[in-house]
Design a protein around this motif. Structure first.
Motif, short mmCIF file in Angstrom:
data_model
loop_
_atom_site.label_atom_id
_atom_site.label_comp_id
_atom_site.label_asym_id
_atom_site.label_seq_id
_atom_site.Cartn_x
_atom_site.Cartn_y
_atom_site.Cartn_z
N ASP A 47 0.83 -1.20 0.00
CA ASP A 47 0.00 0.00 0.00
C ASP A 47 0.86 1.23 0.00
O ASP A 47 1.88 1.27 0.65
CB ASP A 47 -0.89 -0.02 1.24
N PRO A 59 1.69 4.64 1.24
CA PRO A 59 1.28 5.40 2.42
C PRO A 59 0.60 6.71 2.08
O PRO A 59 -0.26 7.16 2.80
CB PRO A 59 2.62 5.65 3.13
N SER A 98 -3.54 6.60 1.55
CA SER A 98 -4.57 6.16 2.47
C SER A 98 -4.27 6.61 3.88
O SER A 98 -3.47 6.03 4.56
CB SER A 98 -4.68 4.64 2.44
N GLU A 99 -4.94 7.67 4.29
CA GLU A 99 -4.80 8.14 5.65
C GLU A 99 -5.98 7.68 6.48
O GLU A 99 -6.07 7.95 7.65
CB GLU A 99 -4.72 9.66 5.67
N GLN A 117 -8.37 5.18 8.62
CA GLN A 117 -8.24 4.01 9.48
C GLN A 117 -9.10 2.89 8.87
O GLN A 117 -10.18 3.13 8.39
CB GLN A 117 -8.72 4.32 10.90
N THR A 118 -8.59 1.67 8.94
CA THR A 118 -9.33 0.58 8.31
C THR A 118 -10.27 -0.12 9.28
O THR A 118 -11.05 -0.96 8.86
CB THR A 118 -8.35 -0.45 7.75
N ASN A 178 7.91 -3.18 5.46
CA ASN A 178 6.49 -3.49 5.61
C ASN A 178 6.37 -4.73 6.48
O ASN A 178 6.84 -5.80 6.12
CB ASN A 178 5.85 -3.73 4.25
N ASN A 187 2.26 -3.00 10.74
CA ASN A 187 1.79 -1.90 9.88
C ASN A 187 0.65 -2.33 8.96
O ASN A 187 -0.34 -1.61 8.80
CB ASN A 187 2.95 -1.37 9.03
N SER A 247 -2.67 -2.85 10.82
CA SER A 247 -3.27 -1.59 11.27
C SER A 247 -3.99 -0.89 10.12
O SER A 247 -4.96 -0.18 10.33
CB SER A 247 -2.20 -0.67 11.86
N GLU A 248 -3.54 -1.09 8.89
CA GLU A 248 -4.20 -0.52 7.73
C GLU A 248 -5.43 -1.32 7.31
O GLU A 248 -6.45 -0.75 6.93
CB GLU A 248 -3.22 -0.45 6.54
N ASN A 249 -5.31 -2.62 7.37
CA ASN A 249 -6.40 -3.49 6.92
C ASN A 249 -6.55 -4.66 7.89
O ASN A 249 -5.79 -5.64 7.83
CB ASN A 249 -6.11 -4.02 5.50
N TYR A 256 -4.08 -4.11 -1.79
CA TYR A 256 -4.84 -5.17 -1.14
C TYR A 256 -5.82 -5.81 -2.12
O TYR A 256 -6.63 -5.12 -2.73
CB TYR A 256 -5.59 -4.62 0.07
#
Length: 582
Positions: free
Chosen positions: A75, A77, A80-81, A83-84, A354, A358, A361-363, A410
């Motif tokens: 991803d 950075p 995408s700010e 939250q997933t 990565n 990390n 926390s994104e997905n 993703y």
């Protein structure tokens, strides 16, 4: 000759020398999230989910050249700010650079049994400060819409101690984070759902961190240490150590080559070790060791400056016995024409690891066995303009071109076992993989802030990204553009406060899976996730000293949009509560 223009005479000479080094560039890291002043306060608010539509979604015919599902993504950075998690972000103020707020306790309750709790308490000891922070947010989700659970819970707890020394501030903190969610986004529920099935996933993380900030940056400006251990429900584990230091030395009015110039030397030093062992399927293992050094020479005069340096890093994948040294250019020139306008341009790059922490926390809907690769931004060339107008308007506009290796995106995981006795929470076509590809990114972004009389402020922020990837046809799960608008107003001697946030996110491409009854097989397709507009409003009123009430409304347009394919958010939600300060 005006000293402000003397830097220009150095550029030609420095360019000759630096080009000799840049001609050997091999790799770089993408730092699209690099923020320059102004930073518009446009934070993305995440909502809870509702039942997914019947699948398959509207199918767009697959191109003749099908994307390989031997996943390798990452991803970007900068794009995408958000939250997933399905919950609104209520993160604690764990950034040591920010001030600790006064003691308070906050509790709120809203639709879908959403419960918010937040506590901050500090206690002075001599000239030092100790304290605790606790934040929790949970929701039942639309349990009346499903035969399986959709609840989510986030917990963040921290204890800290701050030493105020003669030379600087020393912070210690211990943190525990829990994130619980459900893999509720089934693509083929007619085959992969079972009565009372368990699709729960949770992650836990223990972290210790220390930060030392010098009052005077004569040689050492700041240093930090962060180490931790993360694990999830399916026996995946990760251990990490991250050590950083910033060195700095400046000398004013040094008469070298040209008078009236200020010279300074800066250097970032970093060390990182990460060991990851996933717990299911092939149980992939990774050991990454990274050491970096980034020296920079800074020449400044009257608000203008020139920075020339490099990012040098060693990266080793110990499990695969694969090591490499990377060199990336680092330079920036800013010309301060006036207070109202500054023009800048530069080049940058580097390596970004990565890891499991990390990515999850994104997905939070990732499959618990991922392929991990470091992102290497070979170079990012950028230019822009920014400035302040009458101290009430701030603006910035920037364009950039980046070339990177191992960008990740993703995609839905094809892993599937349709025999009901073998079904697990994660193998119902309801998880994602990180897939990697190389490519170029063109980015245009801008930000504008307006302040009036200290009581009213507006912010506008937007960004556009164009991806040209080597293999993948789309930047899966990432929008081409995002726009954010926010406003704040306070009155009645700051007793009454209003806040509004409006977000617009463009369409995203995603793969998905569906059941073909004729052939009795599961097939893959490509679909477009709709763009969406999200409106959030909040108000608070201080009834008496140290006692306030608040009400928040989120996703007020009540659009059940998909953040990730198959995972929708709740419609309009309302929460109310009280805040006590002490």
């Amino acid at each position: 000759m005006n000293t402000q223009y003397k830097i220009l005479s150095l550029i030609f000479l420095l360019t000759i020398f630096t080009n000799l080094g840049y001609s050997q560039i091999k790799e770089e890291t993408l730092n699209i999230r690099q923020k320059k002043n102004p930073q518009v306060n446009v934070k993305d608010i995440e909502k809870k989910k509702t039942d997914p539509d019947k699948y398959p979604p509207t199918n767009e015919n697959m191109p003749s050249k099908k994307d390989s599902l031997n996943y390798t993504i990452i991803d970007v950075p900068a794009v995408s700010e958000f939250q997933t998690s399905q919950l609104p972000p209520q993160s604690l103020n764990t950034d040591f650079t920010n001030s600790y707020y006064e003691n308070h306790a906050k509790i709120g309750y809203g639709t879908r049994n959403t419960l918010l709790g937040d506590l901050y308490f500090n206690y002075p000891i001599n000239n030092n400060l100790s304290g605790i922070k606790l934040s929790t947010l949970s929701t039942d989700g639309p349990k009346n819409k499903y035969d399986w659970k959709t609840s989510s819970t986030n917990i963040d707890a921290e204890a800290f101690y701050i030493f105020k020394l003669k030379t600087g501030k020393l912070h210690f903190a211990g943190n525990y984070t829990y994130n619980g969610s459900n893999y509720y986004g089934l693509n083929v529920p007619e085959l992969n759902s079972t009565p009372g099935m368990n699709v729960r996933q949770n992650t836990n993380q223990l972290t210790f961190k220390s930060d030392y900030d010098m009052y005077s940056n004569n040689y050492l400006d700041k240093a930090s240490l962060k180490t931790g251990y993360m694990w999830d429900k399916f026996d995946s584990k990760e251990t990490f150590v991250d050590l950083k230091a910033k060195l700095a030395k400046s000398s004013e009015n040094t008469n070298i080559m040209l008078s009236g110039l200020n010279f300074g030397v800066e250097a970032d030093v970093l060390f990182n070790y990460t060991y990851t062992h996933f717990g299911i399927d092939t149980k992939n293992k990774y050991s990454f060791l990274t050491a970096g050094f980034s020296p920079v020479l800074r020449i400044s005069s009257m608000g203008s400056y020139l920075k020339v340096g490099a990012n040098i890093a060693y990266n080793g994948e110990l499990e695969g016995n694969n090591t490499k040294i990377f060199f990336h250019p680092k330079a920036e020139f800013l010309f301060n024409a006036a207070k109202e306008i500054s023009v800048y341009a530069g080049i940058d790059g580097g390596i970004k690891l990565n890891n499991m922490s990390n990515l999850f926390s994104e997905n939070p809907y990732l499959y618990s066995n991922q392929l991990l690769r470091p992102t290497n931004v070979l170079y990012k060339v950028y230019a822009g303009v920014k400035g302040d107008i009458d101290e009430s308007i701030k603006y910035e506009a920037e364009g950039s071109f980046s070339k990177a290796e191992n960008l990740y995106f993703y995609m839905k995981n094809p892993y599937d076992l349709t025999i009901s006795s073998n079904l697990k929470p994660y193998n119902r076509l309801n998880t994602f993989n990180a897939v990697y590809d190389d490519g170029n990114i063109i980015t245009v972004k801008g930000a504008l802030q307006y302040f009036w009389n200290g009581d009213l402020s507006f912010g506008l922020e937007g960004e556009y990204h164009n991806y040209n990837l080597d293999v993948l046809k789309h930047a899966y799960s990432l929008p081409d553009y995002k726009i954010g608008l926010d406003g704040n107003y306070k009155t009645l001697e700051d007793k009454l406060k209003f806040e509004a946030k409006l977000f617009f996110t463009g369409e995203r491409k995603s793969n998905y899976f569906y059941y073909e009854p004729v052939s009795a097989t599961i097939k893959e397709g490509i679909t477009t996730l709709d763009s969406y507009v999200d409106l959030n409003l909040s108000a608070s009123y201080k009834l008496i000293n140290n006692f306030s009430i608040f009400i928040n409304g989120t996703n007020l347009f009540s659009k059940n949009y998909e953040r990730f394919q198959g995972y929708k958010v709740l419609g309009a939600q309302v929460m109310g509560g009280v805040l006590v300060q002490f």
